[in-house]
Write a protein that holds these residues in place. Structure first.
Motif, mmCIF file in Angstrom:
data_model
loop_
_atom_site.group_PDB
_atom_site.id
_atom_site.type_symbol
_atom_site.label_atom_id
_atom_site.label_comp_id
_atom_site.label_asym_id
_atom_site.label_seq_id
_atom_site.Cartn_x
_atom_site.Cartn_y
_atom_site.Cartn_z
ATOM 1 N N GLY A 124 13.060 -25.408 11.171
ATOM 2 C CA GLY A 124 12.760 -26.824 11.085
ATOM 3 C C GLY A 124 12.099 -27.227 9.792
ATOM 4 N N PHE A 125 11.592 -26.272 9.018
ATOM 5 C CA PHE A 125 10.949 -26.574 7.742
ATOM 6 C C PHE A 125 12.018 -26.959 6.707
ATOM 7 C CE2 PHE A 125 7.707 -24.382 9.974
ATOM 8 C CZ PHE A 125 6.488 -24.688 9.388
ATOM 9 N N ARG A 126 11.830 -28.103 6.053
ATOM 10 C CA ARG A 126 12.800 -28.576 5.047
ATOM 11 C C ARG A 126 12.530 -27.898 3.706
ATOM 12 N NH1 ARG A 126 13.571 -34.843 4.494
ATOM 13 N NH2 ARG A 126 15.353 -34.054 3.294
ATOM 14 N N VAL A 127 13.024 -26.684 3.586
ATOM 15 C CA VAL A 127 12.794 -25.896 2.378
ATOM 16 C C VAL A 127 14.089 -25.190 1.981
ATOM 17 C CG1 VAL A 127 10.340 -25.504 2.772
ATOM 18 C CG2 VAL A 127 12.006 -23.931 3.777
ATOM 19 N N ASP A 128 14.094 -24.705 0.763
ATOM 20 C CA ASP A 128 15.214 -23.898 0.278
ATOM 21 C C ASP A 128 15.037 -22.439 0.661
ATOM 22 O OD1 ASP A 128 16.517 -26.043 -1.468
ATOM 23 O OD2 ASP A 128 14.474 -26.001 -2.262
ATOM 24 N N GLU A 129 13.766 -21.990 0.793
ATOM 25 C CA GLU A 129 13.492 -20.572 0.980
ATOM 26 C C GLU A 129 12.367 -20.361 1.982
ATOM 27 O OE1 GLU A 129 13.148 -17.423 -2.395
ATOM 28 O OE2 GLU A 129 11.099 -18.111 -2.039
ATOM 29 N N LEU A 130 12.552 -19.400 2.880
ATOM 30 C CA LEU A 130 11.495 -18.963 3.783
ATOM 31 C C LEU A 130 10.969 -17.616 3.291
ATOM 32 C CD1 LEU A 130 13.003 -19.864 7.269
ATOM 33 C CD2 LEU A 130 11.088 -21.001 6.117
ATOM 34 N N VAL A 131 9.652 -17.511 3.192
ATOM 35 C CA VAL A 131 8.995 -16.305 2.675
ATOM 36 C C VAL A 131 8.324 -15.606 3.853
ATOM 37 C CG1 VAL A 131 7.360 -15.417 0.975
ATOM 38 C CG2 VAL A 131 8.594 -17.563 0.523
ATOM 39 N N LEU A 132 8.809 -14.398 4.191
ATOM 40 C CA LEU A 132 8.413 -13.726 5.437
ATOM 41 C C LEU A 132 8.009 -12.288 5.165
ATOM 42 C CD1 LEU A 132 11.424 -14.996 7.584
ATOM 43 C CD2 LEU A 132 9.204 -16.106 7.297
ATOM 44 N N GLU A 133 7.182 -11.722 6.051
ATOM 45 C CA GLU A 133 6.687 -10.360 5.838
ATOM 46 C C GLU A 133 7.349 -9.368 6.790
ATOM 47 O OE1 GLU A 133 2.602 -9.559 8.035
ATOM 48 O OE2 GLU A 133 2.470 -11.458 6.942
ATOM 49 N N PHE A 134 7.649 -8.191 6.250
ATOM 50 C CA PHE A 134 8.315 -7.160 7.052
ATOM 51 C C PHE A 134 7.735 -5.766 6.849
ATOM 52 C CE2 PHE A 134 11.333 -10.594 6.631
ATOM 53 C CZ PHE A 134 11.757 -10.752 7.941
ATOM 54 N N ASP A 141 17.638 -19.671 1.870
ATOM 55 C CA ASP A 141 17.380 -18.445 1.128
ATOM 56 C C ASP A 141 16.183 -17.754 1.769
ATOM 57 O OD1 ASP A 141 19.386 -19.290 -0.537
ATOM 58 O OD2 ASP A 141 18.069 -19.799 -2.216
ATOM 59 N N VAL A 142 16.019 -16.467 1.473
ATOM 60 C CA VAL A 142 14.898 -15.732 2.049
ATOM 61 C C VAL A 142 14.199 -14.917 0.967
ATOM 62 C CG1 VAL A 142 15.825 -15.604 4.384
ATOM 63 C CG2 VAL A 142 16.427 -13.821 2.751
ATOM 64 N N ALA A 143 12.886 -14.862 1.096
ATOM 65 C CA ALA A 143 12.075 -13.932 0.312
ATOM 66 C C ALA A 143 11.512 -12.940 1.311
ATOM 67 C CB ALA A 143 10.965 -14.662 -0.425
ATOM 68 N N ALA A 144 11.933 -11.698 1.195
ATOM 69 C CA ALA A 144 11.600 -10.676 2.189
ATOM 70 C C ALA A 144 10.460 -9.809 1.690
ATOM 71 C CB ALA A 144 12.821 -9.812 2.492
ATOM 72 N N GLY A 145 9.396 -9.730 2.495
ATOM 73 C CA GLY A 145 8.269 -8.881 2.153
ATOM 74 C C GLY A 145 8.577 -7.424 2.407
ATOM 75 N N ILE A 146 8.636 -6.637 1.332
ATOM 76 C CA ILE A 146 8.977 -5.218 1.467
ATOM 77 C C ILE A 146 7.917 -4.312 0.844
ATOM 78 C CG2 ILE A 146 11.469 -5.625 1.604
ATOM 79 C CD1 ILE A 146 11.614 -4.752 -1.368
ATOM 80 N N ILE A 147 6.773 -4.887 0.474
ATOM 81 C CA ILE A 147 5.617 -4.128 -0.010
ATOM 82 C C ILE A 147 4.445 -4.453 0.916
ATOM 83 C CG2 ILE A 147 3.925 -3.899 -1.867
ATOM 84 C CD1 ILE A 147 6.512 -2.563 -2.586
ATOM 85 N N PRO A 175 22.961 -10.915 -1.591
ATOM 86 C CA PRO A 175 21.966 -10.557 -2.609
ATOM 87 C C PRO A 175 21.515 -11.725 -3.470
ATOM 88 C CG PRO A 175 23.671 -8.890 -2.496
ATOM 89 C CD PRO A 175 24.131 -10.026 -1.618
ATOM 90 N N ASP A 176 22.416 -12.690 -3.725
ATOM 91 C CA ASP A 176 22.018 -13.818 -4.563
ATOM 92 C C ASP A 176 21.223 -14.875 -3.799
ATOM 93 O OD1 ASP A 176 24.095 -14.739 -3.034
ATOM 94 O OD2 ASP A 176 25.201 -15.656 -4.680
ATOM 95 N N ARG A 177 21.027 -14.671 -2.490
ATOM 96 C CA ARG A 177 20.198 -15.572 -1.682
ATOM 97 C C ARG A 177 18.865 -14.909 -1.333
ATOM 98 N NH1 ARG A 177 23.283 -18.800 1.681
ATOM 99 N NH2 ARG A 177 21.298 -19.753 2.287
ATOM 100 N N LEU A 178 18.583 -13.789 -1.966
ATOM 101 C CA LEU A 178 17.456 -12.953 -1.583
ATOM 102 C C LEU A 178 16.484 -12.778 -2.743
ATOM 103 C CD1 LEU A 178 16.067 -10.834 0.330
ATOM 104 C CD2 LEU A 178 17.665 -9.142 -0.630
ATOM 105 N N THR A 179 15.191 -12.866 -2.439
ATOM 106 C CA THR A 179 14.129 -12.494 -3.368
ATOM 107 C C THR A 179 13.283 -11.425 -2.693
ATOM 108 O OG1 THR A 179 14.074 -14.723 -4.311
ATOM 109 C CG2 THR A 179 12.189 -13.313 -4.751
ATOM 110 N N LEU A 180 12.866 -10.445 -3.456
ATOM 111 C CA LEU A 180 12.072 -9.332 -2.938
ATOM 112 C C LEU A 180 10.617 -9.533 -3.341
ATOM 113 C CD1 LEU A 180 14.603 -6.587 -4.048
ATOM 114 C CD2 LEU A 180 14.339 -7.526 -1.735
ATOM 115 N N VAL A 181 9.729 -9.512 -2.348
ATOM 116 C CA VAL A 181 8.320 -9.822 -2.591
ATOM 117 C C VAL A 181 7.433 -8.874 -1.794
ATOM 118 C CG1 VAL A 181 8.759 -12.272 -3.047
ATOM 119 C CG2 VAL A 181 8.306 -11.520 -0.701
#
Length: 348
Positions: free
Chosen positions: A243-253, A273-279, A306-312
């Motif tokens: 429901g959030f009007r954003v381009d990217e969701l930043v989540l932790e994993f 798009d997604v920013a996936a927490g991998i650290i 891969p082009d819709r993904l950011t690694l964080v």
């Protein structure tokens, strides 16, 4: 900047020892305004240098002008509030030891929240893409005392009061040239019984800049003293997140051993798009490049292009020792590069 498998950070950078002692000295009145400004400038420069040396693609100013997520910056820009002592001073650190504020009259921020000034300085210190971060309305309301007889009878009313303040700050950021803004809010999982409509609050705040800037939402499980606050799963709040009007969701994993990672493909399929927490910022173990590559493989297996993904990292590094934070940033980039190199070999 690599177009596929970009790297970034969530927001805050680790505080070096001299910064912590300097803030304490400033609070004792030992710094003049020029002394404090010099120290904060140096801290931003350090955060940017650490990120650039690690090879991070999209950087932040490390939120180094924010010595405390609430008390040392945003609330000090408000009128109508007064600091209260924490509920508990001794014993093991916890969320109940953070400052709270009494509301004396309807809040206002006549000179803004200070984020525009942060952004302008950072643009003079890096040539890399810069992400600006600031808290959302529900997050900002969290330290205000609310209840019967108070200026704001419940937290949702206090959150609503921050909406026009955030709207003005966001519009000023866009006018100043910001191209990527991330709003930090708690995961809806943290407050499952709250009467607030998190996405409605968020969307009301960002409405003036939707479509004018890249918007991200960092949905956090909490990281004060490295400790989360909730039952950490995204599945029950999946539709709320969308429901959030954003381009990217930043989540932790990473801290959750990559639990829920399959949900990333569904988020991407829904147009985000997604920013996936991998650290794992809540663990002193420093990941190897192989560890990071394995986590990236799990993320890609979810179906995220891969082009819709950011690694964080999972969250900011403000609760992490600086040497560990730097090592983890280098591991993030090394693991990404290992995956890219392996894929290039397979394509030959």
């Amino acid at each position: 900047m690599t177009e596929a498998l970009r790297t970034s950070v969530v927001g805050s950078h680790a505080r070096p020892s001299w910064f912590v002692s300097g803030i304490a000295a400033a609070e004792r009145g030992e710094f003049g305004p020029a002394d404090l400004e010099e120290m904060l400038d140096d801290a931003v420069d350090l955060a940017l240098r650490d990120q650039e040396e690690a090879g991070i693609d999209i950087v932040t100013d490390g939120e180094m002008r924010r010595a405390g997520f609430f008390t040392a910056e945003f609330y000090h820009h408000l009128t109508g509030v007064r600091a209260l002592p924490p509920d508990r001073r001794l014993g093991a650190g916890g969320h109940d030891q953070q400052h709270r504020f009494e509301v004396l009259e309807p809040i206002a921020a006549p000179d803004g929240l200070g984020v525009v000034t942060e952004y302008r300085y950072a643009t003079t210190r890096t040539t890399r893409p810069l992400k600006v971060t600031l808290p959302g309305p529900y997050t900002l309301s969290g330290r205000l005392r609310t209840g019967p007889g108070e200026v704001y009878p419940e937290r949702n009313a206090a959150a609503e009061a921050f909406v026009p303040i955030l709207r003005a700050e966001l519009e000023a950021l866009v006018k100043a040239g910001a191209a990527f803004i991330q709003i930090d809010e708690p995961s809806p999982a943290i407050h499952p019984g709250a009467p607030a409509d998190f996405s409605a609050l968020f969307n009301e705040a960002v409405a003036p800049v939707v479509g004018r800037v890249r918007l991200g939402a960092h949905l956090c499980f909490g990281n004060y003293l490295g400790r989360p606050l909730a039952r950490r799963t995204y599945r029950p709040v999946f539709h709320a997140m969308l429901g959030f009007r954003v381009d990217e969701l930043v989540l932790e994993f990473a801290n959750r051993e990559m639990s829920d990672v399959a949900i990333l493909g569904e988020i991407a399929a829904a147009g985000r798009d997604v920013a996936a927490g991998i650290i794992d910022v809540k663990n002193s173990y420093v990941e190897t490049a192989d560890d990071v590559a394995e986590r990236i493989d799990a993320v890609l297996a979810s179906g995220v292009p891969p082009d819709r993904l950011t690694l964080v990292p999972d969250c900011g590094f403000s609760q992490t020792e600086r040497g560990t934070a730097r090592a983890k940033l280098h591991a993030l980039v090394a693991g990404r590069d290992r995956v890219l190199g392996r894929n290039e070999e397979e394509d030959r």
